[in-house]
Structures are given as structure tokens and as C-alpha cells.
Design a protein around this motif. Structure first.
Motif, PDB file in Angstrom:
ATOM      1  N   TYR A   1      43.020  41.788  70.961  1.00  0.00           N
ATOM      2  CA  TYR A   1      42.397  42.948  71.659  1.00  0.00           C
ATOM      3  C   TYR A   1      43.316  43.180  73.079  1.00  0.00           C
TER       4      TYR A   1
ATOM      5  N   HIS B   1      45.413  46.099  73.992  1.00  0.00           N
ATOM      6  CA  HIS B   1      45.220  46.917  75.477  1.00  0.00           C
ATOM      7  C   HIS B   1      46.237  46.934  76.314  1.00  0.00           C
TER       8      HIS B   1
ATOM      9  N   THR C   1      38.250  54.507  75.716  1.00  0.00           N
ATOM     10  CA  THR C   1      38.650  55.226  74.307  1.00  0.00           C
ATOM     11  C   THR C   1      39.070  53.830  73.161  1.00  0.00           C
ATOM     12  N   SER C   2      38.790  52.689  73.655  1.00  0.00           N
ATOM     13  CA  SER C   2      38.823  51.786  72.752  1.00  0.00           C
ATOM     14  C   SER C   2      37.648  51.019  72.236  1.00  0.00           C
ATOM     15  N   ASN C   3      37.382  50.794  71.065  1.00  0.00           N
ATOM     16  CA  ASN C   3      36.340  50.097  70.356  1.00  0.00           C
ATOM     17  C   ASN C   3      36.548  48.402  70.777  1.00  0.00           C
ATOM     18  N   ARG C   4      35.162  47.950  71.307  1.00  0.00           N
ATOM     19  CA  ARG C   4      35.182  46.618  71.708  1.00  0.00           C
ATOM     20  C   ARG C   4      33.822  46.168  71.236  1.00  0.00           C
ATOM     21  N   CYS C   5      33.733  44.771  71.054  1.00  0.00           N
ATOM     22  CA  CYS C   5      32.499  44.230  70.361  1.00  0.00           C
ATOM     23  C   CYS C   5      31.254  44.594  71.113  1.00  0.00           C
TER      24      CYS C   5
ATOM     25  N   LYS D   1      30.774  47.569  72.580  1.00  0.00           N
ATOM     26  CA  LYS D   1      30.597  49.099  72.770  1.00  0.00           C
ATOM     27  C   LYS D   1      31.587  49.678  71.829  1.00  0.00           C
ATOM     28  N   LYS D   2      31.250  51.065  71.475  1.00  0.00           N
ATOM     29  CA  LYS D   2      32.095  51.914  70.665  1.00  0.00           C
ATOM     30  C   LYS D   2      33.021  52.916  71.605  1.00  0.00           C
ATOM     31  N   ALA D   3      34.238  53.163  70.968  1.00  0.00           N
ATOM     32  CA  ALA D   3      35.015  53.869  71.778  1.00  0.00           C
ATOM     33  C   ALA D   3      34.233  55.375  72.007  1.00  0.00           C
TER      34      ALA D   3
ATOM     35  N   ALA E   1      43.654  54.130  66.835  1.00  0.00           N
ATOM     36  CA  ALA E   1      43.233  52.862  66.680  1.00  0.00           C
ATOM     37  C   ALA E   1      44.074  51.896  65.640  1.00  0.00           C
TER      38      ALA E   1
END
Length: 838
Positions: free
Chosen positions: A663, A667, A787-791, A793-795, A835
Motif C-alpha cells: 500500500y 500510495h 480516496t484509497s481503501n485501507r484496512c 477504512k473504505k475509500a 484502484a
């Protein structure tokens, strides 16, 4: 008593009055010798007056007193002339005194030289008849010989010290007046008139004037208490003696009827007269002298207080001129100062703002040399009789004469004469006031101390802000000047150049540190002489020099730096003692407001320009200017070659990040895209865009050292874990710092988590103190994070991320950059990274 007696009493009162004044004066040899003269005149005049008035104890006694005074006068004048000229009393004076006292004793006992006069009554008037004997020559021969000796001593003193010749003029005139007054007694027209007594009065007043010119006596001494009582007593006696005969005619107070009442009335009358004259004298002195003296003292106290509170040299000089103008009736006042020993004394201040100060006094000027050796001011009228004045050039004399120079005073710093005060008259016929000399001396003494303190402060400031080796401004003070000039030139151009000496470490290794120091001094001399008064020069680092040019545009600044570089390149060609390698420099130039909005940004841009030259092969000049884009003259191929050298290092680091956390790698590449797109839209040149791209790729490289469980934690981080995450910025800097070829990305990396409101980390700086490159990364980094998905949270959708950017504009983000970024999102210049591309 007759005219002779009254004039004798008046003369005696004058002598007594002066005697009282000098008894109140400060003791020295000249004052003491003048007291002896006064005593001789007082004996002569008083004895003659009391003899003619036939006072008790009789004519014989007062005749001897008068004769003693006449015989002592030559000795008294001898002492006065020697003391006035700074000489010790010699043996001839003592021999004359012994001879005259012996003759006086013999004459008093036996009358063998000149007997006391016989009193003859002619028509009711007492007349004194002298029987002249041949033996009287015993008095005249020693006196004549001694007077000839005295004249020779006077001539010798004037030869040894021509400056004192003019001061002896009143003394010689006084003695001449005394001699002529006694000689005129033999002329029938003066028969019965006390011409000798009057000549004595004229004589003593001329001596008194000589002492005033010599500044040994001040008129303010008239205000002493003892003198007030003495003057009251003298005048009381004079008046009382004249009213006693009228009191005797008043009925009821006859002394033969009631002696006690008569004595009491006389005592009361004398006391009333004494009180009246004492009060009258005090009132007169306070009105005329004390008030003026108090006014002067108050002004000088104010002057002392004012200049003791300032260390500004110009203010000290202005206040010195002002107090002199207030306390003296003079024409113009000029102050000439010497900056460096050996230079001329040039006009720097005047009481008239429009006065011509374009004149100078050379250090070799005899008047300057005299002021160096003496503490007291020069009275120019007296100085004209001196040897020093005669040795001056005619042009120097004319310069002083045409301005009607009145006084010249020195301003000293220890033994050094640092300045000269010239005081002129508005008219060539202006009279001198000799009390002014002491006033000038007091003022210049205080001013000299203040000037010394001001110069010590100025030297301390100079040392504190100057580089010891090169004489240029040091780095600390240069920053102060830079900030001041930036504020002054907000509406104009301010160019800054950094000149870095290439391969200076090698130069030291080849030729030694001593030769290296000499090289830096020569370079500093070239830079300083080239810049001159057009700007400021400083030693910015060990081998770096800074040049600040107010009012210069980029083109003019580049021309100047090119000229400096050419002179530095050939400077070693002038060496004849040894062959040295040519010196080259790498220089960067930037200017505000064209390429920088604040001082910090200006400095960073210049540093980047220097780095660019260093990485391009050195020996060049780079202009950092964001207003001129896509410069066609730049060697694009060369630039691409430079950055291609760093690509392998950058990809190696990003690959390490990818291996640790995919990530973080994705990123970083996203941030690089957003940041470079924003930088391009802002109109930055290709070099800056490339620097921002590289900084974006490396900004999170420090996360390599963070445990994976923290990086991939799904829940909220603890305070300790958050502090660990925050440490990735400094860890990134620690990694990049070991890669000198990439250190130009440090400003962007270290500041990408700073907030515009100052609440970010790690340095908590705010606003435009944050580098522009870091502010760009902050916007790009935050937008990609949202604006990116993370463990954990959602984008966010683009429109939500867009609104959050706008909400935090001015808080977390630079509002201008947010506005531009949102504009690019809206018009499609910047698009969301998908993505699958991440």
C-alpha cells in the motif's frame, strides 16, 4: 582728605575687592603670585591714602607702609611673570628681595635714602614735601637692574613658547601703564592729581584680564559667600566714613554728652549699611551670574543625561552641537570625524542642515597635531600668533579664516583624536568670551566619552555581525539584513545569489589550509568590490558566499554573478610565487517576488539552484525563476541525464517499501502523480516538477522501520502507536540524508505532514514557512489517503474528498493550492487514480 585721598581709598577698595575674589579662588602658583602683586599695590595705595588722611598711628607709619609696597612690587611682578610662563622663581628675585628689605630697614631706622615727607599747611590744605637725597639711587639702581633682568626673562619665555606671547600682552601693558603713571608725576599738568594711583588700578585690571584669558578665573567666583561678606564690609566702611561727619551734626547724639548712646547708634547704622550692601551684592550676583550659571548647569545636566542613554554616534554629535548653540552666542558649528587613523577629518554634522560639509582637515594639519597633544580647546585668535599657525598651508589658513573660526576643540577616544569641533563667529568682529572655553571643554569632554562608548558599541556590533576571516557579514546577521530588505522591497525586486566554491576541500589538500584561507579572502574581496554599495555580501558557509541585491532583477543579478565568477576563475593567474589551479564556482540565483513569496522560500529556491549546478557538473550559474517556464535555452537532454542517475536509487528504495508494505508503494506513486500534476498546473518549471515527483516517491520511505502490525492495524491506533507512525517523517530524512545526491528533496519530505495552521508535525511550522513543495505534497498525500481503501477504512468518493479539502483549506492545507487542486479535479486536469492502477 582731598581728591588724592578719595581716589586712593577707591583704588584700595578695588584692590581689596580683587583680593577677596582671589582668596575665594582655587589656589595655584599664578593666583598666589597675583595675590602678592595685589598686596604690594594695597600697601602702596593704602599707605599713601592713610598718610594723606593722617590716620592713626601717624604719617610716618603710613609712609613706611607705602614705601614697602613700592619696593615689593618689582619682586611681586617677577613672581607673577615667571608663574604665568610656567617658570620657577630664580635666585635673582630672592637676591633683590633681600637687598630691598635690607635697604627698607635701614631707611626706616635712619632715613638715609628717603626720609618721610614734611607736612606743610598751604591755605588750609596739607601738602607733603619730600627731601630728595643722592642716596636715593640705592633704591633705583637695584630696581632698574632687576627690571632689565625681568624684561630679559619675559623675552626668553616668549621665545621658548610663542603660543604664550599673546597672553603676555595684557601683563606687559599693565606694567607699562604703571611705569608711565609714576613717570607722569613729574609733569606739571598732573601736579596734585593721583595719576600714579590710577595707573596702578589700570595695571591690576589688565592683569585681571590676562588671568581671565588664561581661564584661571571665572566671573562666577563673584558669587562666593566670603566675597559677598567682604564686598559688603568694604562698601560699608566707605559709606560709613563719609556719613559719620553728618551724624556728628545731628542734635541729641553728640558724643561728648552720651558716649554709650553715640557708639550704639553708630554700630546700628554700620550694621544696617553692612546688611544692605551685602544683600544688594547677593541680589546682583544672583541676577547676573548665578542665574546664568544655573541655566548652563541645567542644560549640561540634560545633555549628559541625553547622550548617556544613546549609543548612536550621529545623535551624540547632533546633541553636542545643539547644546553649544543654546549656551553660546556663536555662528555655525561643524563637526569633522576621522573614520580610520591616517585619513582626513571630514565634515559629518553641522547646526545648519544645508551647510556645506564637503571639506576636510588633513591629519598632518598643525592645528590637528596641537589638538592631539593638548586637552584644552584652541582660541583661534590666539592661535594665529603661534608657530603652528605659521606652519600651516595658506589654503588651510584661508579655509579657517573665511569662516571666521572662533574656537577649535578636539573629540578624543583615549589618546586618539577622533573628531574636531569648529565653532565660528557670524561676524569677524565678534568679541571673545573666555568663560566659553571652559564650557566648550566640559561639553566636548562629555561628548568624547559618549563617542568612545558609541564606537566601542559599533565595533562590538561589527565584530558580532562580521566574519573574522573575510570581513563580510556573517550568516546570522545576513539573515537579519535579508529579512529587513525583504520587507523594504515588497513592491520591488530583491535578488539573492549563493556562490559556492567548487572542490574547495581538494584545494586545501593540495595547497594547505593557509593557502585555502587566502583563497577565501581573495574571493571575498572580489565579491565585495564587485557588489560595492549596490547590495550586501556575506560568508554564508565555509565555502559559500551570499550576495543580496535590492532593486536588481534576475538578468542584472546574473550579469553581476557572471562577472564575479570570471574574476574568481583568473584570480590565481596573478600569482607569481607559485602556480595554483583555477577556482570555479557554482552559483544559484533567485528573486522575490517573482520566484518566492517569503524569505524562507527565497532561500530554498536559491539552494535548489545551487544543487542543480552542483549535480550538473559544477562551474555554472542557475537562475531559479518560476515566472519563466519551459526555458528553450535549457539543455533538456542534460537535465534528463542528471535525474536518470538517481532513478536507480529511488527505485531501489521504493522497491524496499513495496516489499514491506505494498500500500505504501502504491500510495507513493499516486501522490507522485497528483503532486506533479498540481505542480505543472501551477506553472513550475521541469526541474521543480521532477524534484516534487522524487520527493513524493520517497516521502514515506521511513515507514520501512515501522512494524507491520501497526501499518496494517484495522482498528484505531493507540497514542503510542500514533507516535510511532509520526516518527516515519524523521526516519525518512535519516535515510535520505545518507544519499547526498538526493538531499534536495528533504524540504518537501520533512514538511509534508505540517499543517497550514501550525498544528502539524514534526516542526509545527505554519503558513508559508512550510516549503511550497511540502504544501503540494500535503494536498496530494491527503487526497490519495482519502480516496484509497485501507484496512481501517473504505475509500471516500471524490466529491466527499473534494469537500473535505475545501473544509480544511486554511487549516490543514494551503487555501491557494486547494483551490487550484479542486479546479483541476473539476476540469479533468487531475483524475482519480483507479484502484486497479494502484
Amino acid at each position: 582728605m582731598g581728591t588724592y585721598g578719595y581716589i586712593s581709598i577707591i583704588a584700595m577698595l578695588c584692590y581689596g575687592f580683587m583680593l577677596l575674589m582671589f582668596l575665594a579662588a582655587k589656589r595655584n602658583k599664578i593666583i598666589n603670585s597675583f595675590l602678592v602683586v595685589l598686596l604690594g599695590l594695597l600697601f602702596w595705595t593704602g599707605g599713601s591714602a592713610f598718610m594723606r588722611a593722617q590716620f592713626w598711628p601717624g604719617c610716618e607709619f603710613w609712609y613706611q607702609v607705602s614705601l614697602l609696597g613700592i619696593l615689593l612690587l618689582p619682586y611681586a611682578y617677577c613672581r607673577f611673570i615667571l608663574a604665568f610662563g610656567g617658570k620657577k622663581s630664580g635666585v635673582p628675585g630672592k637676591i633683590y628681595l633681600v637687598v630691598m628689605l635690607l635697604c627698607f630697614w635701614l631707611n626706616a631706622q635712619y632715613g638715609i635714602f628717603l626720609e618721610s615727607p614734611n607736612v606743610v599747611d598751604k591755605n588750609g590744605v596739607s601738602t607733603f614735601v619730600y627731601e630728595i637725597k643722592p642716596a636715593i639711587v640705592v633704591f633705583f639702581i637695584p630696581a632698574g637692574i632687576f627690571l632689565i633682568y625681568l624684561f630679559m626673562v619675559l623675552v626668553q619665555i616668549c621665545k621658548e613658547n610663542p603660543n604664550i606671547k599673546v597672553q603676555y600682552e595684557p601683563v606687559v601693558l599693565g606694567i607699562l601703564a604703571l611705569f608711565l603713571g609714576n613717570a607722569f608725576l613729574g609733569i606739571p599738568i598732573f601736579s596734585g592729581f593721583p595719576i600714579d594711583i590710577l595707573s596702578g588700578v589700570v595695571n591690576v585690571f589688565l592683569l585681571f584680564y590676562a588671568l581671565i584669558r588664561r581661564r584661571l578665573f571665572r566671573l562666577q567666583m563673584l558669587a562666593s559667600s566670603s566675597l559677598c561678606y567682604g564686598v559688603g564690609f568694604l562698601f560699608s566702611i566707605l559709606v560709613f566714613l563719609n556719613i559719620v561727619p553728618f551724624l556728628q551734626k545731628i542734635p541729641g547724639i553728640q558724643p561728648d554728652k552720651n558716649m554709650t548712646v553715640y557708639t550704639l547708634i553708630l554700630a546700628i547704622i554700620f550694621l544696617v549699611i553692612y546688611t544692605f550692601f551685602t544683600f544688594l551684592w547677593r541680589l546682583l550676583i544672583r541676577s547676573v551670574f548665578i542665574r546664568e550659571e544655573n541655566h548652563q548647569a541645567e542644560k549640561i545636566r540634560e545633555f549628559n543625561s541625553a547622550i548617556s542613554k544613546t549609543l548612536d554616534l550621529q545623535e551624540i554629535l547632533d546633541r553636542t552641537i545643539r547644546v553649544m548653540k543654546e549656551l553660546m552666542d556663536v555662528g555655525n558649528i561643524y563637526v569633522c570625524m576621522q573614520n580610520v587613523p591616517g585619513e582626513s577629518y571630514r565634515g559629518v554634522a553641522s547646526d545648519q542642515p544645508l551647510s556645506d560639509l564637503a571639506f576636510a582637515l588633513e591629519e598632518e594639519n598643525p592645528m590637528i597635531q596641537w589638538l592631539k597633544e593638548h586637552e584644552e580647546p584652541i582660541i583661534y585668535r590666539d592661535f594665529r600668533y603661534s608657530v603652528e599657525y605659521k606652519s600651516m598651508w595658506e589654503e588651510e589658513k584661508h579655509q579657517l579664516d573665511k569662516n571666521h573660526t572662533r574656537y577649535c576643540a578636539g573629540l578624543k577616544d583615549g589618546d586618539n583624536l577622533v573628531g574636531v569641533v569648529l565653532i565660528t563667529d557670524s561676524s569677524a568682529k565678534k568679541r571673545l568670551v573666555y568663560d566659553e572655553v571652559e564650557l566648550i571643554s566640559n561639553i566636548t569632554s562629555v561628548a568624547s566619552i559618549a563617542i568612545k562608548n558609541a564606537r566601542l558599541y559599533e565595533n562590538a556590533c561589527l565584530e558580532a555581525r562580521t566574519d573574522e576571516m573575510t570581513g563580510l557579514l556573517n550568516r546570522k546577521y545576513f539573515y537579519e539584513v535579508l529579512n529587513e530588505e525583504f520587507e523594504k522591497n515588497k513592491e520591488a525586486s530583491l535578488a539573492l545569489a549563493i556562490i559556492n566554491v567548487d572542490d574547495f576541500k581538494l584545494y586545501n589538500q593540495l595547497y594547505g589550509v593557509k593557502e585555502g584561507d587566502l583563497c577565501l579572502q581573495c574571493i571575498a574581496g572580489i565579491i565585495k568590490s564587485s557588489v560595492g554599495d549596490s547590495g550586501y555580501t556575506a560568508r554564508y558557509g565555509g565555502k559559500e558566499f551570499a550576495v543580496l541585491l535590492p532593486g536588481y532583477d534576475l538578468f542584472s543579478a546574473r550579469n553581476l554573478v557572471e562577472s564575479i565568477a570570471k574574476q574568481i576563475f583568473v584570480m590565481n593567474n596573478r600569482r607569481t610565487d607559485m602556480k595554483l589551479k583555477a577556482i570555479t564556482v557554482s552559483a544559484g540565483i533567485s528573486a522575490a517576488p517573482y520566484a518566492a513569496k517569503n524569505v524562507k522560500e527565497l532561500m530554498e529556491n536559491v539552494d535548489l539552484a545551487v544543487y542543480h549546478v552542483k549535480h550538473s557538473g559544477k562551474n555554472g550559474i542557475q537562475v531559479f525563476d518560476t515566472m519563466f517556464r519551459n526555458n528553450k535555452n535549457e539543455n533538456t537532454t542534460n537535465r534528463e541525464h542528471i535525474y536518470r542517475e538517481y532513478e536507480s536509487t529511488i527505485y531501489a528504495l521504493t522497491a524496499a517499501i513495496d516489499a514491506k508494505d505494498h500500500y505504501t508503494f502504491s500510495h507513493s506513486t499516486n501522490v507522485a502523480y497528483y503532486a506533479t500534476a498540481l505542480a505543472t498546473t501551477l506553472g513550475m518549471n521541469e526541474d521543480m516538477v521532477e524534484i516534487i515527483r522524487q520527493a513524493a516517491l520517497l516521502h514515506d520511505v521511513g515507514k520501512i522501520g515501522i512494524p507491520e502490525y501497526i501499518l496494517n492495524k484495522a482498528g484505531r491506533l493507540t497514542d503510542e502507536e500514533y507516535e510511532t507512525i509520526k516518527g516515519h517523517v524523521e526516519a525518512s530524512i535519516d535515510i535520505i540524508r545518507h544519499l547526498p545526491s538526493l538531499d534536495y528533496v528533504i524540504p518537501a519530505v520533512i514538511g509534508h505532514h505540517e499543517r497550514y495552521d501550525g498544528k502539524g508535525y514534526p516542526r509545527r511550522i505554519a503558513g508559508e514557512d512550510i516549503p511550497l513543495t511540502a504544501r503540494i505534497l500535503c494536498v496530494a498525500d491527503s487526497f490519495d489517503a482519502m480516496t484509497s481503501n485501507r484496512c481501517y477504512k473504505k475509500a471516500f468518493p471524490v466529491n466527499v474528498a473534494r469537500e473535505k479539502l475545501l473544509q480544511d483549506a486554511g487549516k490543514q492545507f494551503d487555501p491557494n493550492l486547494v483551490e487550484k487542486f479542486v479546479e483541476c479535479l473539476d476540469n479533468g486536469t487531475i483524475s482519480l487514480v483507479k484502484a486497479e492502477e494502484a
